[in-house]
Scaffold this motif. Structure first.
Motif, PDB file in Angstrom:
ATOM      1  N   ILE A  53      19.232 -17.973 -12.360  1.00 34.51           N
ATOM      2  CA  ILE A  53      18.131 -17.001 -12.285  1.00 34.51           C
ATOM      3  C   ILE A  53      17.748 -16.725 -10.825  1.00 34.51           C
ATOM      4  CG2 ILE A  53      15.666 -16.670 -12.779  1.00 34.51           C
ATOM      5  CD1 ILE A  53      16.218 -18.149 -15.461  1.00 34.51           C
ATOM      6  N   LEU A  54      17.710 -17.804 -10.024  1.00 32.48           N
ATOM      7  CA  LEU A  54      17.375 -17.625  -8.606  1.00 32.48           C
ATOM      8  C   LEU A  54      18.413 -16.780  -7.880  1.00 32.48           C
ATOM      9  CD1 LEU A  54      16.068 -21.191  -7.654  1.00 32.48           C
ATOM     10  CD2 LEU A  54      14.773 -19.054  -7.709  1.00 32.48           C
ATOM     11  N   GLN A  55      19.665 -16.999  -8.217  1.00 29.42           N
ATOM     12  CA  GLN A  55      20.713 -16.194  -7.603  1.00 29.42           C
ATOM     13  C   GLN A  55      20.535 -14.716  -7.968  1.00 29.42           C
ATOM     14  OE1 GLN A  55      24.338 -18.057  -8.957  1.00 29.42           O
ATOM     15  NE2 GLN A  55      24.286 -19.653  -7.373  1.00 29.42           N
ATOM     16  N   GLN A  56      20.249 -14.475  -9.246  1.00 27.50           N
ATOM     17  CA  GLN A  56      20.031 -13.084  -9.671  1.00 27.50           C
ATOM     18  C   GLN A  56      18.819 -12.467  -8.965  1.00 27.50           C
ATOM     19  OE1 GLN A  56      19.690 -13.384 -13.933  1.00 27.50           O
ATOM     20  NE2 GLN A  56      21.910 -13.389 -14.262  1.00 27.50           N
ATOM     21  N   ALA A  57      17.766 -13.290  -8.864  1.00 24.97           N
ATOM     22  CA  ALA A  57      16.566 -12.780  -8.190  1.00 24.97           C
ATOM     23  C   ALA A  57      16.842 -12.461  -6.729  1.00 24.97           C
ATOM     24  CB  ALA A  57      15.426 -13.793  -8.303  1.00 24.97           C
ATOM     25  N   ARG A  58      17.651 -13.321  -6.071  1.00 23.05           N
ATOM     26  CA  ARG A  58      18.001 -13.076  -4.665  1.00 23.05           C
ATOM     27  C   ARG A  58      18.813 -11.792  -4.512  1.00 23.05           C
ATOM     28  NH1 ARG A  58      19.032 -19.067  -4.107  1.00 23.05           N
ATOM     29  NH2 ARG A  58      17.099 -19.825  -3.212  1.00 23.05           N
ATOM     30  N   VAL A  59      19.729 -11.576  -5.445  1.00 26.36           N
ATOM     31  CA  VAL A  59      20.519 -10.339  -5.396  1.00 26.36           C
ATOM     32  C   VAL A  59      19.600  -9.125  -5.521  1.00 26.36           C
ATOM     33  CG1 VAL A  59      22.226  -8.951  -6.660  1.00 26.36           C
ATOM     34  CG2 VAL A  59      22.682 -11.367  -6.211  1.00 26.36           C
ATOM     35  N   VAL A  60      18.662  -9.209  -6.461  1.00 32.56           N
ATOM     36  CA  VAL A  60      17.721  -8.091  -6.667  1.00 32.56           C
ATOM     37  C   VAL A  60      16.866  -7.892  -5.421  1.00 32.56           C
ATOM     38  CG1 VAL A  60      15.700  -7.321  -7.983  1.00 32.56           C
ATOM     39  CG2 VAL A  60      17.684  -8.268  -9.178  1.00 32.56           C
ATOM     40  N   GLN A  61      16.386  -9.005  -4.860  1.00 30.88           N
ATOM     41  CA  GLN A  61      15.566  -8.902  -3.662  1.00 30.88           C
ATOM     42  C   GLN A  61      16.355  -8.294  -2.500  1.00 30.88           C
ATOM     43  OE1 GLN A  61      13.972 -12.773  -2.849  1.00 30.88           O
ATOM     44  NE2 GLN A  61      12.600 -12.748  -4.631  1.00 30.88           N
ATOM     45  N   ASN A  62      17.590  -8.728  -2.363  1.00 33.71           N
ATOM     46  CA  ASN A  62      18.427  -8.159  -1.304  1.00 33.71           C
ATOM     47  C   ASN A  62      18.654  -6.665  -1.520  1.00 33.71           C
ATOM     48  OD1 ASN A  62      18.682 -10.527   0.113  1.00 33.71           O
ATOM     49  ND2 ASN A  62      20.552 -11.169  -0.929  1.00 33.71           N
ATOM     50  N   GLN A  63      18.839  -6.291  -2.786  1.00 35.47           N
ATOM     51  CA  GLN A  63      19.018  -4.872  -3.085  1.00 35.47           C
ATOM     52  C   GLN A  63      17.752  -4.081  -2.727  1.00 35.47           C
ATOM     53  OE1 GLN A  63      20.119  -4.852  -7.212  1.00 35.47           O
ATOM     54  NE2 GLN A  63      22.324  -5.094  -6.789  1.00 35.47           N
ATOM     55  N   LYS A  64      16.608  -4.648  -3.097  1.00 31.98           N
ATOM     56  CA  LYS A  64      15.347  -3.956  -2.784  1.00 31.98           C
ATOM     57  C   LYS A  64      15.117  -3.901  -1.275  1.00 31.98           C
ATOM     58  CE  LYS A  64      14.397  -3.207  -7.002  1.00 31.98           C
ATOM     59  NZ  LYS A  64      14.606  -1.858  -7.523  1.00 31.98           N
ATOM     60  N   LEU A  65      15.438  -5.009  -0.615  1.00 28.78           N
ATOM     61  CA  LEU A  65      15.303  -5.032   0.840  1.00 28.78           C
ATOM     62  C   LEU A  65      16.256  -4.019   1.483  1.00 28.78           C
ATOM     63  CD1 LEU A  65      13.564  -6.548   2.836  1.00 28.78           C
ATOM     64  CD2 LEU A  65      15.405  -8.201   3.113  1.00 28.78           C
ATOM     65  N   LYS A  66      17.459  -3.943   0.951  1.00 30.23           N
ATOM     66  CA  LYS A  66      18.425  -2.956   1.436  1.00 30.23           C
ATOM     67  C   LYS A  66      17.909  -1.532   1.168  1.00 30.23           C
ATOM     68  CE  LYS A  66      23.309  -1.687   1.091  1.00 30.23           C
ATOM     69  NZ  LYS A  66      23.109  -0.272   0.959  1.00 30.23           N
ATOM     70  N   THR A  67      17.299  -1.349   0.009  1.00 28.58           N
ATOM     71  CA  THR A  67      16.730  -0.032  -0.310  1.00 28.58           C
ATOM     72  C   THR A  67      15.649   0.345   0.689  1.00 28.58           C
ATOM     73  OG1 THR A  67      17.149  -0.408  -2.663  1.00 28.58           O
ATOM     74  CG2 THR A  67      15.587   1.324  -2.104  1.00 28.58           C
TER      75      THR A  67
END
Length: 193
Positions: A117-131
């Motif tokens: 779950i943490l890995q998925q959350a990090r991916v999402v956060q990175n995507q949002k940060l990239k956005t």
């Protein structure tokens, strides 16, 4: 006999001198009138030039204010649009971060599942940060393009104002020449008739 002839000649010369003097006085008064006409024409030209210049300056100032207002409103609109997008992206990012923390607390005993779950959350956060980063870069690029467009637009406006100024100068010159010709004709007619 010679003295009487001299006296006759002197008597004949006096009326001729008086006539020449009268013609000289009349010519001088005509020249003074001509000078007064020229002075009136010059004053009228000066007033017309001042009026044309004043109207032109008002028009130019109005155009520049309009350009500035358009540029300012476009810039403000663009800033608000990107601010909203960045705010939404940050809110989504914060929401995802909160969810990740809640999942971390909830599944504390299930290490593997928690790690996933943490890995998925990090991916999402990175995507949002990239956005957010992409939106910022796009905003900067758009602002630079707007500045370039504004500079070229202002240069075009300056060239247009120069053309209008040249046209105005030609018109004033033509008006001046026509008025001077009319004044000269009028003065010549007055002198001849």
């Amino acid at each position: 006999p010679d003295e009487s002839n001299m006296a006759d000649k002197m008597a004949k010369k006096r009326p001729a001198e008086e006539a020449a003097c009268a013609v000289g006085n009349e010519f001088q008064s005509m020249l003074e009138k001509f000078g007064a006409d020229i002075s009136k024409v010059m004053q009228a030209k000066k007033k017309r030039l001042e009026s044309l210049t004043k109207n032109y300056m008002k028009g130019s100032q109005h155009k520049l204010e309009q350009l500035w207002n358009n540029y300012h409103s476009q810039r403000q609109k663009m800033t608000e649009q990107y601010s909203q997008q960045v705010s939404m992206a940050l809110q989504q990012w914060e929401t995802e971060a909160q969810r990740a923390e809640e999942q971390e607390e909830k599944f504390n005993n299930l290490f593997r599942q928690q790690q996933k779950i943490l890995q998925q959350a990090r991916v999402v956060q990175n995507q949002k940060l990239k956005t957010v980063r992409d939106l910022y870069e796009q905003f900067v690029k758009t602002m630079e393009e707007m500045e370039k467009n504004q500079e070229s637009f202002l240069q075009g406006a300056q060239q247009e104002l120069r053309k209008e100024m040249a046209t105005l100068q030609k018109k004033i010159l033509m008006d001046t020449q026509q008025q001077e010709m009319a004044t000269v004709r009028k003065s010549l007619q007055t002198m001849l008739f």
